[in-house]
Design a protein around this motif. Structure first.
Motif: not given
Length: 829
Positions: A125-144
């Motif tokens: 992400l632009d914040t420098g956070n490397f996240v694992l998520r569902d391709a269709n879900d951008l909600n940070p609360e649902n990051f794996l």
């Protein structure tokens, strides 16, 4: 030819993009090799492979600033296990994880998530956070999974530094070992929520620097910390989490808080003109920032010589030490306190003392705070919680005031408890006037107190004659301090509700056999229902119990201060005549041992549940050893002392044998050995030496029991006479660890997690305490893929006779009973 030029240039640009980067995302079909990177969409951050320092050839996956000429990693993935060549590949696994693999396709590092999705992607992400998520879900609360949850040595904008109060999970910084080695070093930087939040630097388990408590604007000991045109910062505190974070006001500025390998913590700013980092300010700026340099009630002034002095109205506790510039013993009041008639003197311009033994209220006024503190003889000082808008809230200290320094600017006021005679000599009023007031007021006050006590005793005796069962609803003070006339602890005046005996008789149907749910060394445990319908578990001290009032008070003292989702919650207690009872939250699924050692019930615990239980116990132990206000060693961790809630989440219980220590202590020696055979570490069972590593040993035994479904001491095998530890070690050395696994886990077993759990369990039960990992390291090893150190011989693993399966030979001790209740042994030496 000219008409094909734009198309040709476009192809070149596409080719360069393909070589140098692959957008900002990795998928199950698009991965990156060493030499390739991904870049955040705004071009600020880049993720790829790098070698640290100037001499290392090891390869790591990290994140750094894209536009800075000097690669400065702000996060490292495989910091514990480097690649030794450039064959690494970072990919997304279909099951829902990110994995770093080498040329042999062995996993070097991977994320750990309890969730899975159909279409996982990993994005920078632009914040420098490397996240694992569902391709269709951008909600940070649902990051794996996200890298911001696992900081290394650097805090960047929008990261959290603090603790999740629900799960106990903590985000903190840890230094590199050296500039060439990003493995965790000696120094860690925390937002410590104990008492009232403050930033602290630790070397190992020891605090070496403290920024002071949050005062609404900044940490009180960091006067240079001000919101400015570059950054803004704040403390977030609610019932779910406490954390510190900062944001960039000027997005063009590159700024980071970094913990260096030598422990220096500094805010760095990148200067484009000079192409280099500059130190904007350091956390520990001078010698006066050395934690408790001047001891209790001593104050440090960097402009004076010597640095340390006693506060006014105090004197050195040991003058000879102070003459040798050893100030660690601190200072004491010239006139001791007696509680009655005490008052307060204001000291100005100071860094507020350590708040790990403090209490706070956000709504009290300063006058209300003073009155509250005056009523509590354990309260040593108070001040405003928030200095904004003239001040608000109440912050009080309930122990000695430690780590004070004089600040030339932006220091705060603190009101410290003093005897009445010192108050008279410190004020601006006439001494004669104050003497007259005291001469009249004190005898009158004393007479009123005597009258009140007399009336109270008469009413009490009359009530005792009328009703043999006294309804006692009040507050229980956990210690009995001989020097405190208020009978309140000089350590901590925690409050615990007292329940009357009649209430518990009604709740348990007069302790009927039908309500009995368990029994241990303390006594019997009953299910009860209080008025209003709340279900509780009532532990009643047995008249024949070897544990008595000491263990009862010990459990109250330890567990009443603890709040963690993996520790059982103590709701209250009852002390009436010979009756001593503890009242806990009721956990319907009872204890772990009735599941893992039962042929039928064990089928209810599949591998995901067992792995969750292992991790939950580890988190609870880490809290006890590292994150609670006092370091607590449980000393009797076993399957029957792990309770399960409705979702099969574990909660450590039974703190009757626990020992608490200050932050600088890690263990002790005892003549009174307590615990349960099969779980006790060798150094404790034989020599009475216990430490946090004793609990680690017990945890290791418990892990192997959970995996195998077998008890350590009851384990028998037709081919040898080893206990469970020895059998596991033998299988591990022969590469046959999976033979240990409970057959009921065949359908749900995650082979990687099982093997890792077995390996970690063996590391925990090694013979030498120094070889065993800390619980924070255990959690890291359980939740991250990577190469683990080799396990050495476990303790108590040698072959024994069949007849010794259920007893253990001691020269001066009695063997424990077959039901494995807690034992107490006197080790004659």
């Amino acid at each position: 030819m000219e008409k094909f030029l734009p198309f040709f240039l476009l192809c070149i640009l596409f080719f360069l993009r393909k070589v140098n980067g692959q957008g900002d995302m990795i998928t199950t079909t698009k991965f990156i090799k060493d030499g390739e990177t991904i870049v955040s969409s705004d071009g600020t951050f880049e993720l790829g492979f790098f070698s640290p320092g100037n001499t290392s050839t090891n390869r790591y996956v990290g994140i750094w600033y894209k536009k800075i000429s000097v690669i400065t990693p702000v996060w490292v993935a495989n910091r514990l296990v480097p690649l030794t060549n450039k064959t690494g590949v970072l990919k997304v696994i279909q099951s829902g994880s990110v994995a770093l693999r080498d040329v042999t396709n062995s996993t070097i590092w991977s994320t750990n998530s309890s969730k899975s999705v159909q279409n996982p992607v990993a994005q920078l992400l632009d914040t420098g956070n490397f996240v694992l998520r569902d391709a269709n879900d951008l909600n940070p609360e649902n990051f794996l999974w996200q890298s911001f949850d696992y900081p290394t040595d650097t805090l960047i904008a929008n990261m959290k530094l603090g603790r999740d109060l629900v799960t106990g999970f903590e985000r903190y910084l840890s230094s590199w070992k050296s500039s060439d080695d990003p493995a965790p070093g000696d120094y860690t930087y925390h937002c410590d929520p104990t008492g009232y939040p403050q930033d602290v630097m630790r070397k190992g388990a020891d605090v070496i620097y403290r920024a002071g408590p949050w005062n609404g604007l900044r940490w009180s000991g960091a006067p240079n910390m001000v919101n400015n045109s570059i950054t803004s910062f704040g403390l977030v505190m609610n019932n779910k989490e406490i954390y510190y974070k900062y944001e960039l006001v000027n997005k063009s500025v590159v700024s980071a808080l970094v913990v260096k390998p030598n422990g220096n913590t500094m805010r760095l700013i990148w200067i484009t003109k000079t192409q280099g980092w500059v130190n904007y300010h350091s956390a520990d700026a001078d010698d006066c920032d050395t934690y408790k340099l001047c001891g209790a009630y001593g104050t440090c002034n960097i402009l004076s010589d010597p640095l340390c002095h006693c506060l006014d109205k105090f004197e050195p506790k040991h003058q000879d030490d102070w003459n040798r510039a050893d100030w660690t013993s601190g200072c004491v009041r010239k006139t001791p306190l007696n509680c009655t008639g005490d008052g307060f003197i204001m000291y100005s311009g100071v860094k507020l003392p350590d708040t790990r033994t403090s209490w706070f209220n956000e709504t009290m006024s300063l006058d209300e705070c003073r009155a509250f503190c005056l009523r509590n003889c354990s309260c040593m000082g108070y001040t405003n919680l928030d200095i904004r808008n003239g001040g608000s809230g109440c912050l009080i200290w309930i122990d000695e005031l430690i780590d004070i320094r004089q600040l030339s600017q932006s220091g705060q006021n603190i009101y410290i408890r003093m005897s009445a005679s010192e108050i008279g000599s410190a004020g601006s009023s006439s001494k004669g006037e104050k003497s007259v007031i005291l001469a009249v007021a004190l005898p009158l006050l004393f007479a009123l107190i005597l009258l009140g006590v007399g009336v109270g005793l008469i009413l009490y005796k009359r009530r005792r004659r009328e009703d043999p069962v006294v309804t006692t609803r009040g507050r229980y003070s956990g210690h009995n301090n001989k020097n405190d006339n208020s009978n309140q602890s000089h350590h901590e005046d925690f409050e615990l509700p007292l329940l009357d005996f009649l209430t518990l008789i009604n709740a348990t149907d007069n302790f009927s056999i039908a309500n009995k749910i368990g029994e241990g060394g303390f006594g019997q445990v009953y299910k009860g229902v209080l008025e209003g319908g709340q279900e509780v578990a009532v532990k009643r001290l047995s008249e024949t119990s070897k544990q008595g009032i000491h263990e009862f008070k010990n459990e109250v003292n330890c567990i009443a201060k603890l709040q963690h989702r993996n520790l059982v919650k103590l709701l209250g207690c009852c002390v009436q005549g010979e009756e001593k009872m503890l009242v806990y939250e009721y956990l319907r699924n009872k204890s772990l041992d009735i599941y893992i050692f039962d042929e039928e019930r064990s089928t209810l615990l599949d591998w995901p549940k067992r792995f969750n239980i292992i991790n939950g116990i580890a988190r609870g132990l880490m809290y006890l050893h590292q994150d609670s206000r006092l370091r607590i060693i449980h000393r009797d961790l076993k399957a029957s002392n792990v309770l399960l809630d409705t979702d099969m989440n574990p909660k450590i219980s039974d703190f009757g044998m626990a020992r608490s220590f200050g932050g600088d202590e890690t263990g002790a020696n005892t003549r009174r050995v307590v615990g349960t055979y099969g779980y006790m570490s060798p150094e404790y069972a034989v020599d009475g030496i216990f430490s946090v590593k004793s609990d680690v040993f017990s945890f290791g035994v418990l892990v192997l029991e959970i995996v195998s479904g077998k008890k350590n001491r009851r384990f028998v095998h037709p081919d040898h006479h080893l206990n469970l530890l020895g059998h596991t070690y033998m299988l591990h050395k022969e590469g046959r660890s999976l033979e240990l696994v409970d057959p009921k886990l065949a359908d749900t077993c995650n082979i990687s997690e099982v093997q890792r759990s077995i390996h970690v369990g063996l590391l925990c039960v090694q013979q030498n305490p120094e070889d065993r990992p800390s619980m924070s390291t255990v959690i890291m090893m359980l939740t991250n893929e990577g190469i683990l150190p080799s396990a050495k011989h476990p303790g108590f693993f040698t072959e024994r006779k069949i007849g010794e399966v259920d007893q253990f030979s001691w020269s001066t001790q009695t063997p424990s009973s077959i039901n494995e209740v807690t034992i107490t042994l006197l080790d004659a030496r």
